[in-house]
Design a protein around this motif. Structure first.
Motif, PDB file in Angstrom:
ATOM      1  N   VAL A 152       0.831  -1.200   0.000  1.00 24.94           N
ATOM      2  CA  VAL A 152       0.000   0.000   0.000  1.00 24.94           C
ATOM      3  C   VAL A 152       0.867   1.251   0.000  1.00 24.94           C
ATOM      4  O   VAL A 152       1.817   1.349   0.767  1.00 24.94           O
ATOM      5  CB  VAL A 152      -0.886   0.037   1.274  1.00 24.94           C
ATOM      6  CG1 VAL A 152      -1.864   1.195   1.189  1.00 24.94           C
ATOM      7  CG2 VAL A 152      -1.605  -1.269   1.469  1.00 24.94           C
ATOM      8  N   ASP A 153       0.517   2.194  -0.868  1.00 23.71           N
ATOM      9  CA  ASP A 153       1.142   3.513  -0.796  1.00 23.71           C
ATOM     10  C   ASP A 153       0.211   4.372   0.055  1.00 23.71           C
ATOM     11  O   ASP A 153      -0.778   4.904  -0.448  1.00 23.71           O
ATOM     12  CB  ASP A 153       1.311   4.096  -2.205  1.00 23.71           C
ATOM     13  CG  ASP A 153       2.041   5.433  -2.167  1.00 23.71           C
ATOM     14  OD1 ASP A 153       2.294   5.943  -1.050  1.00 23.71           O
ATOM     15  OD2 ASP A 153       2.360   5.958  -3.243  1.00 23.71           O
ATOM     16  N   GLU A 154       0.522   4.457   1.345  1.00 24.83           N
ATOM     17  CA  GLU A 154      -0.391   5.137   2.269  1.00 24.83           C
ATOM     18  C   GLU A 154      -0.531   6.616   1.934  1.00 24.83           C
ATOM     19  O   GLU A 154      -1.592   7.202   2.132  1.00 24.83           O
ATOM     20  CB  GLU A 154       0.094   4.954   3.720  1.00 24.83           C
ATOM     21  CG  GLU A 154      -0.029   3.503   4.174  1.00 24.83           C
ATOM     22  CD  GLU A 154       0.464   3.265   5.590  1.00 24.83           C
ATOM     23  OE1 GLU A 154       0.880   4.221   6.267  1.00 24.83           O
ATOM     24  OE2 GLU A 154       0.449   2.100   6.023  1.00 24.83           O
ATOM     25  N   ALA A 155       0.542   7.224   1.427  1.00 22.54           N
ATOM     26  CA  ALA A 155       0.498   8.666   1.134  1.00 22.54           C
ATOM     27  C   ALA A 155      -0.508   8.980   0.026  1.00 22.54           C
ATOM     28  O   ALA A 155      -1.250   9.953   0.107  1.00 22.54           O
ATOM     29  CB  ALA A 155       1.885   9.160   0.759  1.00 22.54           C
ATOM     30  N   SER A 156      -0.567   8.121  -1.007  1.00 25.91           N
ATOM     31  CA  SER A 156      -1.488   8.408  -2.114  1.00 25.91           C
ATOM     32  C   SER A 156      -2.809   7.651  -1.966  1.00 25.91           C
ATOM     33  O   SER A 156      -3.740   7.862  -2.741  1.00 25.91           O
ATOM     34  CB  SER A 156      -0.821   8.032  -3.448  1.00 25.91           C
ATOM     35  OG  SER A 156      -0.713   6.627  -3.555  1.00 25.91           O
ATOM     36  N   GLY A 157      -2.895   6.764  -0.975  1.00 26.25           N
ATOM     37  CA  GLY A 157      -4.127   6.005  -0.775  1.00 26.25           C
ATOM     38  C   GLY A 157      -4.361   4.963  -1.861  1.00 26.25           C
ATOM     39  O   GLY A 157      -5.495   4.635  -2.186  1.00 26.25           O
ATOM     40  N   LYS A 158      -3.266   4.411  -2.406  1.00 23.88           N
ATOM     41  CA  LYS A 158      -3.395   3.417  -3.487  1.00 23.88           C
ATOM     42  C   LYS A 158      -2.816   2.069  -3.049  1.00 23.88           C
ATOM     43  O   LYS A 158      -1.772   2.008  -2.405  1.00 23.88           O
ATOM     44  CB  LYS A 158      -2.615   3.892  -4.720  1.00 23.88           C
ATOM     45  CG  LYS A 158      -3.245   5.088  -5.430  1.00 23.88           C
ATOM     46  CD  LYS A 158      -4.149   4.604  -6.572  1.00 23.88           C
ATOM     47  CE  LYS A 158      -4.799   5.755  -7.313  1.00 23.88           C
ATOM     48  NZ  LYS A 158      -5.780   6.515  -6.520  1.00 23.88           N
ATOM     49  N   ILE A 159      -3.511   0.998  -3.440  1.00 21.89           N
ATOM     50  CA  ILE A 159      -2.982  -0.343  -3.212  1.00 21.89           C
ATOM     51  C   ILE A 159      -2.216  -0.743  -4.466  1.00 21.89           C
ATOM     52  O   ILE A 159      -2.775  -0.764  -5.568  1.00 21.89           O
ATOM     53  CB  ILE A 159      -4.107  -1.344  -2.900  1.00 21.89           C
ATOM     54  CG1 ILE A 159      -4.808  -0.921  -1.604  1.00 21.89           C
ATOM     55  CG2 ILE A 159      -3.556  -2.757  -2.782  1.00 21.89           C
ATOM     56  CD1 ILE A 159      -5.881  -1.857  -1.126  1.00 21.89           C
ATOM     57  N   LEU A 160      -0.932  -1.020  -4.313  1.00 21.96           N
ATOM     58  CA  LEU A 160      -0.095  -1.304  -5.485  1.00 21.96           C
ATOM     59  C   LEU A 160      -0.174  -2.775  -5.884  1.00 21.96           C
ATOM     60  O   LEU A 160      -0.156  -3.110  -7.059  1.00 21.96           O
ATOM     61  CB  LEU A 160       1.363  -0.935  -5.183  1.00 21.96           C
ATOM     62  CG  LEU A 160       1.610   0.511  -4.719  1.00 21.96           C
ATOM     63  CD1 LEU A 160       3.065   0.727  -4.388  1.00 21.96           C
ATOM     64  CD2 LEU A 160       1.159   1.496  -5.795  1.00 21.96           C
ATOM     65  N   LEU A 161      -0.242  -3.653  -4.875  1.00 19.82           N
ATOM     66  CA  LEU A 161      -0.249  -5.088  -5.155  1.00 19.82           C
ATOM     67  C   LEU A 161      -1.041  -5.795  -4.063  1.00 19.82           C
ATOM     68  O   LEU A 161      -0.780  -5.605  -2.874  1.00 19.82           O
ATOM     69  CB  LEU A 161       1.202  -5.615  -5.160  1.00 19.82           C
ATOM     70  CG  LEU A 161       1.395  -7.081  -5.497  1.00 19.82           C
ATOM     71  CD1 LEU A 161       1.130  -7.356  -6.967  1.00 19.82           C
ATOM     72  CD2 LEU A 161       2.822  -7.518  -5.147  1.00 19.82           C
TER      73      LEU A 161
END
Ligand SMILES: [Zn+2]
Length: 384
Positions: A152-161
């Motif tokens: 998870v990229d917590e800063a952008s609020g995106k789940i990468l994998l």
């Protein structure tokens, strides 16, 4: 009155809440002393925190619950407010999605107000979220704290994998929660939430590594009461360390990862391959782990796990490990074997005891702490 710059006020406020988070209960005088402030300065901030519903006095609960600021003497004891609900917390799990409305006080047990089976599409999940959110009793939450599996990229609020819940990788979860609750939304990687749950307990007395065992294997390092953040959002991915001689295809796209030896479904597969019984379950694995001699597939998996954990301790300079998840279910023989393996491989064992603790998974507590650290003490979060 002397004017105090806003940023300093916020820093002082964060420092007081941090001490309360660690201590649970403290008097005004103790808090002022621990935070290195004069009692009048601390007292004023505490009154503001009380009005805002972050802290409350231990005695005279009826006054607090009526929303009156607690203008107490220095000897009065304070704690994080036990009502009303201020945060929405959500565990987005591979199997279940669970939600609760919680106050600033840390929950003692894992209580969830509503839960539903996590569907395998974003559209259906959004629909279920809208339906079940209506069951929460909270008005205008301060924030929505969501634990998610995977990278998870917590800063952008995106789940990468997210190998076990692929639709999450394309979903805009922040927008989905925001639409329902009209409040700021923060995603937190689930192992980091689990690690944060140890703040205020024995494990948090020093920095530590948490490793959680479930459908996958993940970790998080907590330093100075905060989950360590790497320069890329792939921190704590201990489960994806390739192990020599292991050819299994992992959900991350690589071969031989640690989690394909020790994660729950993979332990089941190892035993099934050995016994030829396609009906093998994790209960069978646990039973096999009670035998006088641990089976070889299990000792190999535990050896690899111990070695990966010890290498993190050796590199990061840590002497404390917290283990959660299914490893406890394997029983004392497997746990002792793993702990002995970690200690044998950790260089610090030559000088001192490397502490290994088995704990319950406490996601609700971890999410509440994350909410307090990131929402109630936002300056502190922004600095990191
Ligand atoms: Zn992998």
């Amino acid at each position: 009155m002397r004017a105090v710059p806003k940023s300093l006020r916020l820093t002082n406020q964060a420092r007081l809440v941090e001490h309360l988070l660690r201590r649970g209960i403290a008097t005004r005088a103790e808090l002022a002393k621990a935070a290195g402030m004069s009692q009048p300065t601390a007292g004023k901030i505490i009154d503001e925190l009380s009005t805002a519903g972050v802290v409350e006095e231990l005695s005279g609960e009826s006054e607090v619950s009526r929303g009156r600021p607690a203008l107490g003497r220095p000897g009065k004891q304070l704690r994080l407010a036990q009502s009303p609900a201020r945060l929405v917390i959500c565990e987005l799990g591979v199997e279940r999605t669970r939600l609760a409305a919680v106050p600033a006080a840390l929950p003692d047990d894992e209580h969830w107000d509503v839960e539903f089976r996590t569907p395998n599409s974003e559209a259906v999940w959004r629909q279920r979220l809208r339906q079940h959110a209506a069951g929460l009793t909270i008005r205008r939450p301060w924030a929505v704290m969501v634990s998610v599996p995977g990278m998870v990229d917590e800063a952008s609020g995106k789940i990468l994998l997210c190998p076990n819940l692929h639709w999450c990788e394309r979903a805009d979860l922040v927008a989905a929660f925001n639409e329902v609750f009209r409040a700021p939304v923060q995603l937190i990687q689930e192992n980091r939430a689990l690690a944060l749950a140890e703040v205020g307990t024995r494990a948090s007395a020093s920095d530590f590594l948490l490793v959680d065992f479930g459908d996958g294997v993940g970790g998080a390092i907590v330093m100075a009461q905060r989950p360590y953040e790497g320069s890329v959002p792939a921190t704590g991915e201990i489960g994806h360390t390739p192990i020599g001689g292991n050819q299994r295809q992992c959900g991350c796209g690589n071969r031989g990862c640690l989690e394909t030896l020790i994660a729950e479904p993979w332990l089941v597969r190892s035993l099934a391959e050995l016994s030829g019984d396609a009906q093998t379950t994790f209960a069978h694995v646990c039973r096999a782990a009670q035998a006088p001699e641990l089976p070889a597939f299990l000792t190999e998996a535990l050896d690899a796990t111990a070695s990966c954990i010890a290498s993190i301790l050796n590199v990061c300079g840590l002497k404390r490990v917290v283990l959660s998840g299914h490893v406890r279910d394997l029983g004392p023989r497997a746990c002792d074997y793993l702990i002995a393996g970690i200690r044998r491989s950790a260089i610090w064992s030559r000088f001192d005891t490397v502490e290994v603790e088995l704990v319950q998974r406490r996601i609700a507590r971890g999410l509440t702490i994350a909410g307090i650290q990131r929402v109630v003490m936002p300056t502190d979060w922004a600095e990191r």
